[in-house]
Design a protein around this motif. Structure first.
Motif, PDB file in Angstrom:
ATOM      1  N   PRO A  59       1.047  -1.211   0.081  1.00 40.41           N
ATOM      2  CA  PRO A  59       0.320  -0.007  -0.151  1.00 40.41           C
ATOM      3  C   PRO A  59       0.817   1.270  -0.066  1.00 40.41           C
ATOM      4  N   TYR A  60       0.308   2.282  -0.545  1.00 43.44           N
ATOM      5  CA  TYR A  60       0.989   3.598  -0.074  1.00 43.44           C
ATOM      6  C   TYR A  60       1.144   4.047   1.124  1.00 43.44           C
ATOM      7  N   SER A  61       2.110   4.580   1.907  1.00 41.26           N
ATOM      8  CA  SER A  61       2.289   4.626   3.354  1.00 41.26           C
ATOM      9  C   SER A  61       3.083   5.938   3.246  1.00 41.26           C
ATOM     10  N   TYR A  62       2.757   6.613   3.989  1.00 33.82           N
ATOM     11  CA  TYR A  62       3.598   7.826   4.743  1.00 33.82           C
ATOM     12  C   TYR A  62       4.922   7.483   5.348  1.00 33.82           C
ATOM     13  N   PRO A  63       5.867   8.469   5.447  1.00 30.72           N
ATOM     14  CA  PRO A  63       6.991   8.363   6.041  1.00 30.72           C
ATOM     15  C   PRO A  63       7.045   7.693   7.467  1.00 30.72           C
ATOM     16  N   ASN A  64       6.252   8.206   8.123  1.00 34.29           N
ATOM     17  CA  ASN A  64       6.153   7.595   9.629  1.00 34.29           C
ATOM     18  C   ASN A  64       5.339   6.317   9.850  1.00 34.29           C
ATOM     19  N   GLN A  65       5.059   5.860   8.646  1.00 36.72           N
ATOM     20  CA  GLN A  65       4.125   4.594   8.761  1.00 36.72           C
ATOM     21  C   GLN A  65       4.835   3.352   8.721  1.00 36.72           C
ATOM     22  N   ILE A  66       4.614   2.076   9.170  1.00 37.58           N
ATOM     23  CA  ILE A  66       5.210   0.952   8.972  1.00 37.58           C
ATOM     24  C   ILE A  66       4.097   0.115   8.141  1.00 37.58           C
ATOM     25  N   THR A  67       4.793  -0.176   6.974  1.00 40.61           N
ATOM     26  CA  THR A  67       4.099  -1.194   5.893  1.00 40.61           C
ATOM     27  C   THR A  67       4.286  -2.864   6.500  1.00 40.61           C
ATOM     28  N   ILE A  68       3.136  -3.336   6.750  1.00 40.81           N
ATOM     29  CA  ILE A  68       3.004  -4.736   7.121  1.00 40.81           C
ATOM     30  C   ILE A  68       2.307  -5.728   6.113  1.00 40.81           C
ATOM     31  N   GLU A  69       2.822  -6.741   5.564  1.00 41.54           N
ATOM     32  CA  GLU A  69       2.001  -7.599   4.966  1.00 41.54           C
ATOM     33  C   GLU A  69       1.974  -8.927   5.698  1.00 41.54           C
ATOM     34  N   LYS A  70       1.121  -9.746   5.480  1.00 46.32           N
ATOM     35  CA  LYS A  70       1.010 -11.121   5.839  1.00 46.32           C
ATOM     36  C   LYS A  70       0.557 -12.018   4.828  1.00 46.32           C
ATOM     37  N   THR A  71       1.408 -13.189   4.906  1.00 46.84           N
ATOM     38  CA  THR A  71       1.137 -14.600   4.254  1.00 46.84           C
ATOM     39  C   THR A  71       1.395 -15.557   5.237  1.00 46.84           C
ATOM     40  N   PRO A  72       0.351 -16.463   5.282  1.00 48.17           N
ATOM     41  CA  PRO A  72       0.564 -17.161   6.487  1.00 48.17           C
ATOM     42  C   PRO A  72       1.504 -18.529   6.179  1.00 48.17           C
TER      43      PRO A  72
END
Length: 311
Positions: free
Chosen positions: A112-125
């Motif tokens: 996803p698009y994110s701001y510099p202060n955000q943490i990008t998280i993805e999940k694949t079990p």
């Protein structure tokens, strides 16, 4: 924060590009039946301009598993946090060779698009039980923070069976009683993938070859179901996020029998496919499974230097 695609689109995106044997085993679907939804595998942001000041970045944290451990609940609950940008779909980049061959730019573009202060998280079990995922993730970012949510491994096996059972029913495919899958010729069927996925010690050893234990935070999936906030506060601390998730973000849904989410003036629960009732299992078979997994659990406890209240 990103909001999640509808279940139908999510389903289509998740299985796009999957090996034929995966489609048949997990969903009881022949690949040819999916032609009409292949076009759904597009970026969630493809048709809209990105918010000013945002960019797509590789994840700083990945929920690596385990399947039927509560990964979807964990991701949606973390998505409450204003400094979390959650990927909408399971990417299967590090565990499927077909996707890994597409390269890191392809992977980054699905974030996803994110701001510099955000943490990008993805999940694949599927990452947790993949032989190749730990090495591949380490090659991308050796300091990445990993989230692993686990539940009682016996209950996880039954939940795994239940998901496949209902998927096959919905697609008019034949089903088997769980006992027939768990036991063959009087012994546990070690070829049954649902059992293999619950050998947490086996898979954890592979991850610890590439990452120190301090980079892997284990979420107690059974505790998350009973009382979400304490487990999420531990995750906030692990990810160095300011505390923003509070008790008012959750309410217990008596009808569904689990906690739902309240944020940004909206209320939402997990899809109806989550929390399905488990089938009754022959007690002798159930105890046979528990006894087998118990020694694996003890080994796992030693590896991670903590214990869980698993039967």
């Amino acid at each position: 924060m990103s909001y999640f695609l509808s279940f139908a689109l999510l389903f289509a995106v998740q299985i796009h590009g999957a090996p034929p044997e995966f489609l048949q085993e997990e969903f009881g679907i022949d690949p040819i039946e999916l032609d009409h939804i292949q076009a759904a595998n597009i970026s969630e942001d493809a048709s809209t301009a990105p918010p000013p000041g945002t960019s797509k970045r590789p994840p700083q944290s990945i929920i690596i598993g385990v399947r039927k451990g509560g990964t979807r609940a964990l991701l949606e609950m973390l998505d409450i946090h204003p400094e979390v940008a959650a990927a909408a779909t399971e990417v299967h980049f590090f565990d499927w060779d077909e996707n890994y061959a597409k390269g890191f730019e392809w992977y980054r573009d699905l974030m996803p698009y994110s701001y510099p202060n955000q943490i990008t998280i993805e999940k694949t079990p599927g990452y947790f039980t993949s032989a190749l995922a730990p090495e591949r993730i380490c090659a991308m970012n050796s300091s990445i923070k990993l989230l692993l949510i686990l539940r009682d491994p016996t209950e996880r096996v039954i939940s795994d069976y239940t998901q496949v059972y209902f998927n096959r029913l919905e697609n008019h495919k034949p089903v088997q009683a769980i006992e027939n899958l768990l036991v063959r010729n009087g012994a546990l069927n070690m070829r049954y993938k649902a059992i293999q996925r619950s050998l947490y010690d086996v898979h954890m050893r592979n991850w610890l070859r590439h990452f120190p234990l301090e980079q892997i935070h284990i979420v107690d999936g059974d505790a998350l179901i009973r009382d979400p906030l304490p487990e999420l506060q531990k995750v906030e601390n692990f990810l160095n996020l300011p505390p923003r998730i509070v008790s008012s973000n959750f309410y217990f849904n008596q009808t569904k029998g689990f906690y739902c989410i309240r944020s940004d003036g909206r209320e939402r629960c997990l899809h109806e496919s989550k929390g399905r009732p488990h089938p009754a299992v022959n007690n002798t078979v159930l105890q046979q499974l528990r006894a087998f997994l118990r020694e694996h659990n003890r080994t796992f406890f030693r590896l991670v230097r903590r214990t869980f209240n698993w039967q």
